[in-house]
Design a protein around this motif. Structure first.
Motif, PDB file in Angstrom:
ATOM      1  N   UNK A   5       0.829  -1.161  -0.023  1.00  0.00           N
ATOM      2  CA  UNK A   5      -0.125  -0.077   0.087  1.00  0.00           C
ATOM      3  C   UNK A   5       0.744   1.271  -0.093  1.00  0.00           C
ATOM      4  N   UNK A   6       1.891   1.268   0.747  1.00  0.00           N
ATOM      5  CA  UNK A   6       3.322   2.354   0.730  1.00  0.00           C
ATOM      6  C   UNK A   6       3.368   2.696  -0.714  1.00  0.00           C
ATOM      7  N   UNK A  11       2.979   6.126  -5.819  1.00  0.00           N
ATOM      8  CA  UNK A  11       2.639   6.279  -7.109  1.00  0.00           C
ATOM      9  C   UNK A  11       1.533   7.234  -7.277  1.00  0.00           C
ATOM     10  N   UNK A  12       0.727   7.123  -6.628  1.00  0.00           N
ATOM     11  CA  UNK A  12      -0.696   7.925  -6.625  1.00  0.00           C
ATOM     12  C   UNK A  12      -0.452   9.429  -6.489  1.00  0.00           C
ATOM     13  N   UNK A  13       0.412   9.716  -5.341  1.00  0.00           N
ATOM     14  CA  UNK A  13       0.858  10.943  -4.971  1.00  0.00           C
ATOM     15  C   UNK A  13       1.803  11.599  -6.275  1.00  0.00           C
ATOM     16  N   UNK A  21      -6.955  10.702  -9.642  1.00  0.00           N
ATOM     17  CA  UNK A  21      -6.284   9.409  -9.600  1.00  0.00           C
ATOM     18  C   UNK A  21      -6.560   8.850  -8.499  1.00  0.00           C
ATOM     19  N   UNK A  22      -7.313   7.462  -8.854  1.00  0.00           N
ATOM     20  CA  UNK A  22      -7.615   6.600  -7.743  1.00  0.00           C
ATOM     21  C   UNK A  22      -6.878   5.229  -8.028  1.00  0.00           C
ATOM     22  N   UNK A  23      -6.975   4.436  -6.814  1.00  0.00           N
ATOM     23  CA  UNK A  23      -6.148   3.196  -7.051  1.00  0.00           C
ATOM     24  C   UNK A  23      -7.157   2.014  -6.509  1.00  0.00           C
ATOM     25  N   UNK A  24      -7.766   1.014  -7.166  1.00  0.00           N
ATOM     26  CA  UNK A  24      -8.292   0.150  -6.639  1.00  0.00           C
ATOM     27  C   UNK A  24      -7.876  -1.164  -6.474  1.00  0.00           C
ATOM     28  N   UNK A  31      -5.391  -1.517  -9.695  1.00  0.00           N
ATOM     29  CA  UNK A  31      -5.613  -0.713 -11.003  1.00  0.00           C
ATOM     30  C   UNK A  31      -5.641   0.728 -10.866  1.00  0.00           C
ATOM     31  N   UNK A  32      -5.008   1.394 -11.926  1.00  0.00           N
ATOM     32  CA  UNK A  32      -5.142   2.878 -11.744  1.00  0.00           C
ATOM     33  C   UNK A  32      -6.142   3.516 -12.520  1.00  0.00           C
TER      34      UNK A  32
END
Length: 107
Positions: A5-6, A11-13, A21-24, A31-32
């Motif tokens: 998760x870190x 990456x999202x940051x 941008x969201x990560x699922x 998935x981004x």
């Protein structure tokens, strides 16, 4: 091996300048998304971006690899993940070229 998760948060940051941008989480990996568009995956703590013509031209010397066994090759981004400006621009131009997802059929 599942992604941390870190790393996903990092990456999202890094690509926050490319829009919402969201990560699922999916099957232990991620998935981004930019809005509704799926543009990349994080698998085994590696960033993969869907291939596009403008993305290929922007990257130049492209490294392609499948994010998981049996998957189509994607752009593997390793050395430039720390370059926030470059990564945000790659995501922005790639997302612009990707089509919207097809509407889901009602049951």
């Amino acid at each position: 091996m599942a992604s941390d998760q870190t790393f996903v948060d990092f990456i999202v940051d890094q690509i926050e300048n490319a829009g919402e941008i969201t990560a699922k989480k999916m099957f232990g990996e991620y998935a981004l998304y930019s809005g509704e568009k799926l543009f990349g995956l994080i698998c085994d703590n590696k960033l993969f971006i869907k291939p596009t013509q403008v993305g290929r031209a922007f990257i130049g010397d492209v490294v392609e690899a499948p994010p998981y066994p049996g998957a189509k090759p994607s752009f593997l981004i390793e050395e430039k993940v720390e370059d926030r400006t470059w990564l945000s621009e790659l995501v922005r131009i790639s997302v612009a070229e990707l089509p919207l997802p097809k509407p889901k059929k009602k049951k």
